[in-house]
Design a protein around this motif. Structure first.
Motif, PDB file in Angstrom:
ATOM      1  N   LEU A  33     146.242  15.472 111.082  1.00 14.31           N
ATOM      2  CA  LEU A  33     145.224  16.217 111.822  1.00 14.31           C
ATOM      3  C   LEU A  33     145.202  17.673 111.353  1.00 14.31           C
ATOM      4  CD1 LEU A  33     143.042  16.097 113.975  1.00 14.31           C
ATOM      5  CD2 LEU A  33     144.811  16.571 115.694  1.00 14.31           C
ATOM      6  N   TYR A  34     146.369  18.242 111.154  1.00 14.93           N
ATOM      7  CA  TYR A  34     146.487  19.605 110.636  1.00 14.93           C
ATOM      8  C   TYR A  34     145.763  19.720 109.290  1.00 14.93           C
ATOM      9  CZ  TYR A  34     148.922  23.770 108.771  1.00 14.93           C
ATOM     10  OH  TYR A  34     149.230  24.995 108.215  1.00 14.93           O
ATOM     11  N   LYS A  35     145.965  18.752 108.424  1.00 23.41           N
ATOM     12  CA  LYS A  35     145.308  18.749 107.114  1.00 23.41           C
ATOM     13  C   LYS A  35     143.799  18.565 107.256  1.00 23.41           C
ATOM     14  CE  LYS A  35     149.295  17.326 104.425  1.00 23.41           C
ATOM     15  NZ  LYS A  35     149.935  16.252 103.660  1.00 23.41           N
ATOM     16  N   ALA A  36     143.368  17.725 108.199  1.00 27.41           N
ATOM     17  CA  ALA A  36     141.934  17.491 108.399  1.00 27.41           C
ATOM     18  C   ALA A  36     141.219  18.753 108.871  1.00 27.41           C
ATOM     19  CB  ALA A  36     141.720  16.367 109.414  1.00 27.41           C
ATOM     20  N   PHE A  37     141.944  19.644 109.533  1.00 26.06           N
ATOM     21  CA  PHE A  37     141.367  20.902 109.999  1.00 26.06           C
ATOM     22  C   PHE A  37     141.492  22.001 108.951  1.00 26.06           C
ATOM     23  CE2 PHE A  37     140.802  18.843 113.922  1.00 26.06           C
ATOM     24  CZ  PHE A  37     140.006  19.636 114.730  1.00 26.06           C
ATOM     25  N   GLY A  38     141.976  21.668 107.774  1.00 32.39           N
ATOM     26  CA  GLY A  38     142.059  22.634 106.682  1.00 32.39           C
ATOM     27  C   GLY A  38     143.319  23.464 106.691  1.00 32.39           C
ATOM     28  N   GLU A  39     144.356  22.957 107.346  1.00 31.98           N
ATOM     29  CA  GLU A  39     145.624  23.660 107.472  1.00 31.98           C
ATOM     30  C   GLU A  39     145.396  25.039 108.092  1.00 31.98           C
ATOM     31  OE1 GLU A  39     147.422  23.183 103.578  1.00 31.98           O
ATOM     32  OE2 GLU A  39     147.985  21.112 104.069  1.00 31.98           O
ATOM     33  N   LYS A  40     146.290  25.962 107.868  1.00 37.42           N
ATOM     34  CA  LYS A  40     146.177  27.267 108.541  1.00 37.42           C
ATOM     35  C   LYS A  40     144.890  28.014 108.177  1.00 37.42           C
ATOM     36  CE  LYS A  40     148.720  30.726 110.734  1.00 37.42           C
ATOM     37  NZ  LYS A  40     150.018  31.320 110.904  1.00 37.42           N
ATOM     38  N   PRO A  41     144.491  28.067 106.893  1.00 39.29           N
ATOM     39  CA  PRO A  41     143.235  28.766 106.585  1.00 39.29           C
ATOM     40  C   PRO A  41     142.022  28.146 107.293  1.00 39.29           C
ATOM     41  CG  PRO A  41     144.512  28.434 104.574  1.00 39.29           C
ATOM     42  CD  PRO A  41     145.199  27.645 105.663  1.00 39.29           C
ATOM     43  N   GLY A  42     142.011  26.832 107.408  1.00 42.11           N
ATOM     44  CA  GLY A  42     140.916  26.169 108.104  1.00 42.11           C
ATOM     45  C   GLY A  42     140.911  26.477 109.585  1.00 42.11           C
ATOM     46  N   LEU A  43     142.091  26.534 110.177  1.00 42.96           N
ATOM     47  CA  LEU A  43     142.191  26.873 111.605  1.00 42.96           C
ATOM     48  C   LEU A  43     141.777  28.318 111.858  1.00 42.96           C
ATOM     49  CD1 LEU A  43     145.508  25.018 112.498  1.00 42.96           C
ATOM     50  CD2 LEU A  43     143.192  24.396 113.237  1.00 42.96           C
ATOM     51  N   ALA A  45     139.628  30.050 110.038  1.00 40.95           N
ATOM     52  CA  ALA A  45     138.158  30.075 109.907  1.00 40.95           C
ATOM     53  C   ALA A  45     137.491  29.465 111.137  1.00 40.95           C
ATOM     54  CB  ALA A  45     137.735  29.328 108.644  1.00 40.95           C
ATOM     55  N   LEU A  46     138.056  28.387 111.650  1.00 44.60           N
ATOM     56  CA  LEU A  46     137.511  27.753 112.854  1.00 44.60           C
ATOM     57  C   LEU A  46     137.576  28.707 114.040  1.00 44.60           C
ATOM     58  CD1 LEU A  46     136.448  25.257 114.398  1.00 44.60           C
ATOM     59  CD2 LEU A  46     138.855  24.604 114.739  1.00 44.60           C
ATOM     60  N   MET A  47     138.704  29.372 114.220  1.00 45.02           N
ATOM     61  CA  MET A  47     138.853  30.276 115.364  1.00 45.02           C
ATOM     62  C   MET A  47     138.010  31.539 115.202  1.00 45.02           C
ATOM     63  SD  MET A  47     140.498  28.807 117.717  1.00 45.02           S
ATOM     64  CE  MET A  47     139.715  27.291 117.187  1.00 45.02           C
ATOM     65  N   ASP A  48     137.779  31.983 113.971  1.00 46.72           N
ATOM     66  CA  ASP A  48     136.866  33.112 113.751  1.00 46.72           C
ATOM     67  C   ASP A  48     135.461  32.736 114.234  1.00 46.72           C
ATOM     68  OD1 ASP A  48     138.827  34.761 112.665  1.00 46.72           O
ATOM     69  OD2 ASP A  48     138.281  34.320 110.587  1.00 46.72           O
ATOM     70  N   ASP A  49     135.007  31.559 113.851  1.00 45.34           N
ATOM     71  CA  ASP A  49     133.691  31.069 114.268  1.00 45.34           C
ATOM     72  C   ASP A  49     133.655  30.858 115.777  1.00 45.34           C
ATOM     73  OD1 ASP A  49     131.035  29.641 113.235  1.00 45.34           O
ATOM     74  OD2 ASP A  49     131.905  28.379 114.816  1.00 45.34           O
ATOM     75  N   PHE A  50     134.702  30.261 116.311  1.00 49.00           N
ATOM     76  CA  PHE A  50     134.801  29.958 117.738  1.00 49.00           C
ATOM     77  C   PHE A  50     134.700  31.232 118.584  1.00 49.00           C
ATOM     78  CE2 PHE A  50     137.866  28.657 121.283  1.00 49.00           C
ATOM     79  CZ  PHE A  50     136.938  27.916 121.987  1.00 49.00           C
ATOM     80  N   SER A 119     131.687  24.811 117.042  1.00 46.67           N
ATOM     81  CA  SER A 119     132.419  25.420 115.923  1.00 46.67           C
ATOM     82  C   SER A 119     132.981  24.362 114.993  1.00 46.67           C
ATOM     83  CB  SER A 119     133.549  26.314 116.446  1.00 46.67           C
ATOM     84  OG  SER A 119     133.022  27.468 117.054  1.00 46.67           O
ATOM     85  N   MET A 120     133.530  23.292 115.559  1.00 47.75           N
ATOM     86  CA  MET A 120     134.070  22.227 114.714  1.00 47.75           C
ATOM     87  C   MET A 120     132.953  21.570 113.900  1.00 47.75           C
ATOM     88  SD  MET A 120     137.185  20.513 116.942  1.00 47.75           S
ATOM     89  CE  MET A 120     136.205  20.036 118.357  1.00 47.75           C
ATOM     90  N   ASP A 121     131.799  21.369 114.526  1.00 45.69           N
ATOM     91  CA  ASP A 121     130.641  20.825 113.794  1.00 45.69           C
ATOM     92  C   ASP A 121     130.244  21.759 112.655  1.00 45.69           C
ATOM     93  OD1 ASP A 121     130.408  18.524 115.352  1.00 45.69           O
ATOM     94  OD2 ASP A 121     128.849  19.378 116.650  1.00 45.69           O
ATOM     95  N   ALA A 122     130.164  23.054 112.974  1.00 45.91           N
ATOM     96  CA  ALA A 122     129.747  24.043 111.972  1.00 45.91           C
ATOM     97  C   ALA A 122     130.715  24.097 110.788  1.00 45.91           C
ATOM     98  CB  ALA A 122     129.624  25.426 112.613  1.00 45.91           C
ATOM     99  N   LYS A 123     131.972  23.808 111.035  1.00 51.89           N
ATOM    100  CA  LYS A 123     132.985  23.836 109.973  1.00 51.89           C
ATOM    101  C   LYS A 123     133.145  22.484 109.290  1.00 51.89           C
ATOM    102  CE  LYS A 123     133.876  28.092 110.116  1.00 51.89           C
ATOM    103  NZ  LYS A 123     133.453  28.885 108.976  1.00 51.89           N
ATOM    104  N   GLY A 124     132.326  21.504 109.678  1.00 48.83           N
ATOM    105  CA  GLY A 124     132.335  20.215 109.002  1.00 48.83           C
ATOM    106  C   GLY A 124     133.540  19.338 109.314  1.00 48.83           C
ATOM    107  N   ILE A 125     134.154  19.554 110.450  1.00 50.94           N
ATOM    108  CA  ILE A 125     135.308  18.731 110.824  1.00 50.94           C
ATOM    109  C   ILE A 125     134.793  17.365 111.273  1.00 50.94           C
ATOM    110  CG2 ILE A 125     137.246  18.508 112.436  1.00 50.94           C
ATOM    111  CD1 ILE A 125     137.287  21.664 112.369  1.00 50.94           C
TER     112      ILE A 125
END
Length: 154
Positions: A33-43, A45-50, A119-125
């Protein structure tokens, strides 16, 4: 469909919730799941958008305007990283203490989940991975939502 997802995630969380804080919740055994969210850089970016979306949404913005937004983002990244099987350790306050005096209603919590989904949709998760994360987050509702007094709160 999104409302159904929210209801299912919150219902599952309510059934699974034992009142434990996120800091005490063990991480999944796998880091998939961590990898599916793009690891730390992906998280990050997700939280910046969120955070941008939270502040812009009239339902959630008032709760986050007075907060130290950078610190909130950092703590959210730590939480999601730890929950998703990543190498992070959440060191912030437990959810019950952190939200005790904020008068958060169910509708506020649901609005936050909707914004997170956007935000998750916008980041393509992928939708399935979104559901997995929401199922891990849902148990927090008991610690975040302020208990209703005499049944008057929605």
């Amino acid at each position: 469909m999104n409302k159904l997802l929210i209801c299912l995630a919150l219902a599952a969380g309510s059934l699974l919730s034992s009142g434990a804080s996120l800091a005490q919740t063990p991480a999944p055994h796998s880091d998939q799941l961590y990898k599916a969210f793009g690891e730390k850089p992906g998280l990050v970016a997700l939280m910046d958008d969120f955070m941008v979306r939270l502040l812009a949404d009239p339902r959630t913005g008032p709760h986050f305007q007075p907060a130290n937004q950078q610190r909130v983002k950092e703590q959210l990244v730590e939480q999601l990283c730890a929950l998703s099987g990543g190498p992070c350790v959440y060191k912030g306050a437990d959810m019950k203490s952190a939200h005790a005096n904020l008068d958060i209603k169910k509708s506020d919590f649901h609005a936050l989940v909707e914004v997170l989904q956007q935000s998750m949709d916008a980041k393509g998760i992928p939708f399935r991975k979104q559901n997995e994360m929401l199922a891990l987050l849902a148990p927090m509702n008991r610690d975040i939502i302020t208990p209703a007094e005499s049944g008057t709160r929605p």
